[in-house]
Write an enzyme that holds these catalytic residues in place. Sequence first.
Site, PDB file in Angstrom:
ATOM      1  N   SER A  42      35.141  38.576  37.630  1.00  0.00           N
ATOM      2  CA  SER A  42      36.061  39.691  37.841  1.00  0.00           C
ATOM      3  C   SER A  42      36.468  40.282  36.506  1.00  0.00           C
ATOM      4  O   SER A  42      36.515  39.584  35.489  1.00  0.00           O
ATOM      5  CB  SER A  42      37.310  39.219  38.574  1.00  0.00           C
ATOM      6  N   ASP A  43      36.773  41.562  36.503  1.00  0.00           N
ATOM      7  CA  ASP A  43      37.506  42.106  35.369  1.00  0.00           C
ATOM      8  C   ASP A  43      38.870  41.414  35.366  1.00  0.00           C
ATOM      9  O   ASP A  43      39.273  40.791  36.355  1.00  0.00           O
ATOM     10  CB  ASP A  43      37.629  43.628  35.481  1.00  0.00           C
ATOM     11  N   TRP A  44      39.574  41.512  34.246  1.00  0.00           N
ATOM     12  CA  TRP A  44      40.799  40.738  34.062  1.00  0.00           C
ATOM     13  C   TRP A  44      41.896  41.197  35.026  1.00  0.00           C
ATOM     14  O   TRP A  44      42.477  42.261  34.848  1.00  0.00           O
ATOM     15  CB  TRP A  44      41.229  40.828  32.602  1.00  0.00           C
ATOM     16  N   GLY A  45      42.118  40.396  36.048  1.00  0.00           N
ATOM     17  CA  GLY A  45      43.127  40.742  37.045  1.00  0.00           C
ATOM     18  C   GLY A  45      42.602  41.612  38.167  1.00  0.00           C
ATOM     19  O   GLY A  45      43.369  42.131  38.963  1.00  0.00           O
TER      20      GLY A  45
END
Length: 816
Positions: free
Chosen positions: A302-305
Amino acid sequence: MSPSFLSVILSGSALLGAVNAQAYNAVGRAEEAFSHIQPVNTTILTEHGSSPPVYPSPKTTGRGWKMGLEKAKAFVAQLTIEEKADMVTGQAGPCVGNIVAIPRLGFPGLCLQDGPLAIRVADYASVFSSGVSVGATWDKAVMYERGQAMGEEFKAKGAQVMLGPVAGPLGRSAYAGRNWEGFSSDPYLSGIAMELTITAAQDAGVQACAKHWVGNEQETQRNPIYGTDDTTATVQNAVSSNIDDRTMHELYMWPFANAVKAGAASLMCSYQRINGSYGCQNSKSQNGLLKGELGFQGYVMSDWGATHTGVAAIEAGLDMDMPGGLGSYGQNFGIPSYFGGNVTLAANNGSLDMSRIDDMVIRIMTPYFELGQDQGFPSVDPSTADLNSFSPRSTWTREYNLTGEVSRDVRGNHGELIRRHGAAGSVLLKNVDRALPLKAPRNIAIFGNDAADPLRSSVLNQNNYEYGTILAGGGSGTGQFSYFITPLRAIQDRAAQDGAIVQFVLNNTLIASSNVSALVLPQRVPDVCIVMLKTWAEEAADRDHLASDWDGDGVVESVASYCNNTVVITHSAGINTLPWSDHPNVTAILAAHFPGQESGHSLVDILYGDVSPSGHLPYTIAMNGTDYNALPTTGINTTGYDDWQSWFDEKLEIDYRYFDLQNISVRYEFGFGLSYTTFEISDIQASPLESNITSMPEDLPIQPGGNPALWESLYNVTVSVSNTGDVAGAAVPQLYVGLPSSAPAGTPIRQLRGFEKVYLEKGESQTVSFELMRRDLSYWDIVSQQWVIPTGEFNVWVGHSSRDLKVQERFTVVGQ
Ligand SMILES: *[C@@H]1O[C@H](CO)[C@@H](O)[C@H](O)[C@H]1NC(C)=O
Ligand SMILES: *[C@@H]1O[C@H](CO)[C@@H](O)[C@H](O)[C@H]1NC(C)=O
Ligand SMILES: *[C@@H]1O[C@H](CO)[C@@H](O)[C@H](O)[C@H]1NC(C)=O
Ligand SMILES: *[C@@H]1O[C@H](CO)[C@@H](O)[C@H](O)[C@H]1NC(C)=O
Ligand SMILES: *[C@@H]1O[C@H](CO)[C@@H](O)[C@H](O)[C@H]1NC(C)=O
Ligand SMILES: *[C@@H]1O[C@H](CO)[C@@H](O)[C@H](O)[C@H]1NC(C)=O
Ligand SMILES: *[C@@H]1O[C@H](CO)[C@@H](O)[C@H](O)[C@H]1NC(C)=O
Ligand SMILES: *[C@@H]1O[C@H](CO)[C@@H](O)[C@H](O)[C@H]1NC(C)=O
Ligand SMILES: *[C@@H]1O[C@H](CO)[C@@H](O)[C@H](O)[C@H]1NC(C)=O
Ligand SMILES: *[C@@H]1O[C@H](CO)[C@@H](O)[C@H](O)[C@H]1NC(C)=O
Ligand SMILES: *[C@@H]1O[C@H](CO)[C@@H](O)[C@H](O)[C@H]1NC(C)=O
Ligand SMILES: *[C@@H]1O[C@H](CO)[C@@H](O)[C@H](O)[C@H]1NC(C)=O
């Protein structure tokens, strides 16, 4: 991927038009697992499609990675469920992303570091040229060399995973804040750069992470708006990129197909929604397009968050949650995670199949073993822990053994190649009466706030610093400069060889509002006035305008009214409108992009003629910022849960595809770039490499990159390129294909399908050949769900830019 699985995907999408209810259910299935995300508004989706269900998540077969796969299977067989949960969940730690060690198995953990132009959280590391500079080189050797040098630095610092390169954003909109991290708004050019960067970095022993998959074309509202606790309750959804199937294939997926073909270890799913469903829980994009159609064998992180669910995201194809906590950037570390303990709970209560969890871990560990990262990989440089402001030590809940040399210098001789790459990515747009190269001028004046040092080196990575040169954009895609060479310093050093006077004025406000003759020694107009302009762009914000910052246009007007030899240099995130480009006193314009740490040296090499410019625009410069279509979706002032919808209704009409189809004049077209010499292109020939070419590709078993038939060369086009000027230089012959009129409506007039950079001595000629693959000659047919070669006559042009086409050939591919 097994053919039978593929047919499930295909029928799933084919059903979409007819059985919308099923599609809504699928979106609902992903969303309903979380109480905090409301069901998708089906009224909106009825108008603009939805994301069809594609389950289950395909299991890796390790194609191309046999050794790694076997070791990964043996590894996962030894793990407890808690360890498996650890393997798929980030933790606060020394790096920007961390997978913790399993000491009993000799696994040291994984260190994931930003980013696409440097190992960012590091000291004594290099800052390379940015993606847009690399795209502007049109030089495959530069693409590989830079990727390899970056890979070497990541490895020496102990980072197994490099978070780059970038093909999303592609550059749908001229205004998007992160376009400079990627290479070009053209998917072909971007695809080649992706492929070479990934191959090179992985040859150096580091896993590449191609990002951001997919449709990540604006920064505005890329994340949902959260309630006051910034963790779970969303009050408004992120923007949804609503993309039709053909556009998805021909533009946004295209460079990622090259990335998968190159064997990218990982892909990063994006923040925004795609057809209403979040990027990291979208089963159509992850299970269907990526793992199914493109045969991706690595892992999706995932991208961060960007993770908003546990089980549902996992079933939709997400393999690793980064950085592991909850909230807008996933930084609320500690117990709460959609993955982590929830993976254990879901496995134990039967809601998540163990075979899916095993597949996640196998996908993560296969490239690790395949790249030999189990064979003595360097430890994480302990200095990264101190530099990491994202997850400082106070946030760590797990143990890390930080051993090995502290503050390792990993730069090697990379400064030398960065200097070359910066020059190679600079595009000469105007050069009247050979204003450049400079001829030992003895009276030089430099204007503009981009020329010199900033007031503090630490502002380099931040927005809104008025004084100081710009070398890279902002956000996770920037770098930490150990040193940098300003234009002023480099020009002063070089000019000293000629005993020149170098005056400078750095205050843009002052320059723009003054009679410039009052700001420099008044006796004589300088031999050359060099204007240094800058334009910032950064992650998490789209650009408000396409002009140079700090009234750069006013600075040029003011200087040019006084100085009849005004040379303008832009350091920029990419597109700038240049309203003064026809001013008679503006004798030269050089778009120097974001060149990295050797900026001043790269510039001087061109200004003084040690290097003949050979960069070409990887985008179009329009007459006016209002000419561009596909603007980011902004200014939505309503607060409805689903109000942020971005319709990609322009379809294939972005950048030159749009300007060409609509017959709009532009200032400098896609592919444009001057040299200190001149080139001729002649003698085009095209010949088929296979007989009896069919419209449809042979249905071969899927390999990484998709059906291998799509990558088979079908045509060979050759031209002759000559250097007709009086100095050596590098030409960039560009091949554009126009599909026959039988192709569906909306097909661009011509599209880039080949380029080479050819260095030629004065008077030298070379034959250059371009191989056209099946994909290059096809459009994506939404009915058959295949790349189809249309019947009828193709046009092929080779030229110096998208509008300076020198030779043309016609041929029919199918039905011979
Ligand atoms: C769904 O979207 C439509 C169209 O924008 C809007 O009229 C309607 O109020 C929305 N429904 C809900 C439940 O938000
Ligand atoms: C998005 O919706 C369009 C239009 O219905 C459809 O063709 C396409 O396959 C969808 N893509 C995804 C990733 O859901
Ligand atoms: C599981 O996920 C929820 C959010 O859905 C979170 O509140 C909870 O803390 C997580 N549990 C663990 C053990 O991480
Ligand atoms: C199983 O655990 C997961 C993760 O905590 C949770 O979301 C789900 O509701 C649980 N299912 C059942 C049937 O308890
Ligand atoms: C750290 O090193 C100690 C001593 O060698 C070892 O017992 C421990 O397992 C290591 N921990 C990690 C996380 O590597
Ligand atoms: C720059 O020039 C403007 C206009 O003369 C002036 O107001 C401003 O103070 C100057 N800035 C600096 C840092 O000298
Ligand atoms: C060009 O520069 C000269 C001084 O060298 C000046 O006299 C002239 O007005 C300038 N031209 C324009 C159009 O500003
Ligand atoms: C600029 O003006 C000077 C003085 O008139 C002249 O000698 C010189 O050739 C001009 N330069 C250009 C580039 O036109
Ligand atoms: C750009 O277009 C806008 C809107 O048509 C217009 O107001 C503006 O003057 C134009 N700018 C230039 C430099 O032509
Ligand atoms: C939203 O508000 C901004 C600023 O007030 C305004 O310029 C814009 O037109 C508004 N957008 C819409 C869609 O109403
Ligand atoms: C070309 O393909 C068609 C259809 O598969 C076949 O009938 C024909 O014999 C082939 N011709 C040649 C020359 O291979
Ligand atoms: C394409 O043509 C050139 C020039 O004749 C030749 O050197 C090259 O080998 C050809 N490529 C292929 C794949 O046949």
